[in-house]
Motif scaffolding. Sequence first.
Motif: not given
Lengths: 82, 441
Positions: B188-202
Amino acid sequence: MDHVELEQMVISALTAVAPDIEACEVEMTTDFRNDLDIDSVDYLNFIIKLNELLQVEIPEADYKNLTSPRKAVDYLSKILAR
Amino acid sequence: MSEFRMPSLGADMEKGTLAIWHISAGQAVEKGDIVADVETDKGTIEVEIFESGIITEILVKEGQEVPVGTPLAQIQSATATATGDASKEVSGQEKLASVQAPGDGVLALQNNAEKVCVKKDEIDGLDGIRLPEKKAIVREPAHLRAGPARAGRLRVTPLARKIAEELGVNLALLHGSGIDGAITRADVLQARDLAASASRSQSQSQTANELVQKKISMKSQGMRQAIARAMTKSKKEIPHYYLQTEIDMERTLAWMEQYNREVSVKERLLVGVLLVKAVALAMNKFPELNGFYIDDEFHPADGVHVGFAISLRQGGLIAPAMHDCDKKPLLELMPDFLDLVNRTKSGKLRSSEISDATVTITSLGDRGVETVFGVIYPPQVALVGFGAITERPWAESGMLGVRRIMTATLSADHRASNGHCGGLFLSELKTIFSQPYLFKE
């Protein structure tokens, strides 16, 4: 027609056939093919445009004398002076 | 009553945006009329209708993006009223559209990172089409992606479920790394980090780039991806064979130069149009190289529509078709050729030009390259390559001289033809270029 006017004609013919080229990025020594990626179709369009603007028929054999704005201006001024 | 559908403008196209309707309900149309502008990865394409009749209903609004094959409008066809639907012939374009959909009766829709499969009959039943909604997670790596139909109940550890609720992570999208595939806290934590970094880079990229710049790069990126799909498909599926020959161009060039001296600037010929004409003439004798390989079977084409690969100044590549090049006289082809290249570069192509090519030419001669071995554009079965025309020593009838020589190559699909046929084709090209009067006929 003086050199400055001819220069403007050449550049406007060029930007008309390749609209992505900005007039300000073209220098007098810029090579049409190597620097601006002008292909044979662009080049024929360019010659047609010069024909429309200046009423000159540039023979195909003379294409090699018009490879940069500077060379084109020199060539055209000679032709027009005749 | 039949449907006018989003056409497949090439094997690589999956969806298109209906930009402008040129018609409205109740209007009569003729086969070949331009009825809509569709935005694709290849730019804005003017779409022609392939039957005559009356438009009874518009099904897709301007601005809507829909997959290939989606009904765009209902048409009361002229032939249907006269002869009945049963005898209706399936047009080449429709055939292609159905063949190019991956899988039987299944269309692939792509929406950002999501790739969702929808059954064709489900699409047909919808008014327009509902694209899958964007999920909270922008881009999931393969190991986190859920299979679309994972059977049974999700296995989740109690702690993972609690954290997921707090963070708003959709458990159905996760792949568990725990015992028996159970989703753990770490997943779950990994999924959250991935989503966060994806939206940040966007969001970073949005502020860093100017909007115009972004639009251009998105467009060329889209085209890059389209080319990537088509070329990958080609190299995966088509067993290419390659042949090469040198052609003495002296006689043809002398003829062309003489012609160009006699006509006005606007009527001059280019080597490019001679290549198109020569290939078309040769194709008449080798139907095995002119057509499509679809469903494990070769379908020879009715006419010779030569696609000509044009490199775009802003990046990308399109090979629009010139219709019936074998039949049209050369002098008629030249203005068509110039017009087609100019419209390609300014992004004003018609749908038939995008989808009708039966064989493609690539010519890298302008850039000084001597030989090109091309990749066949599926479902076509041959690609003819031409290099730069250069002066080379040339022996003929025991005499050595300097001639202007061009290297011609053929990449062909071994499923549709074999090397013997390809060799004869290249030899026919040689003959044509040695007898330039053939161009005048």
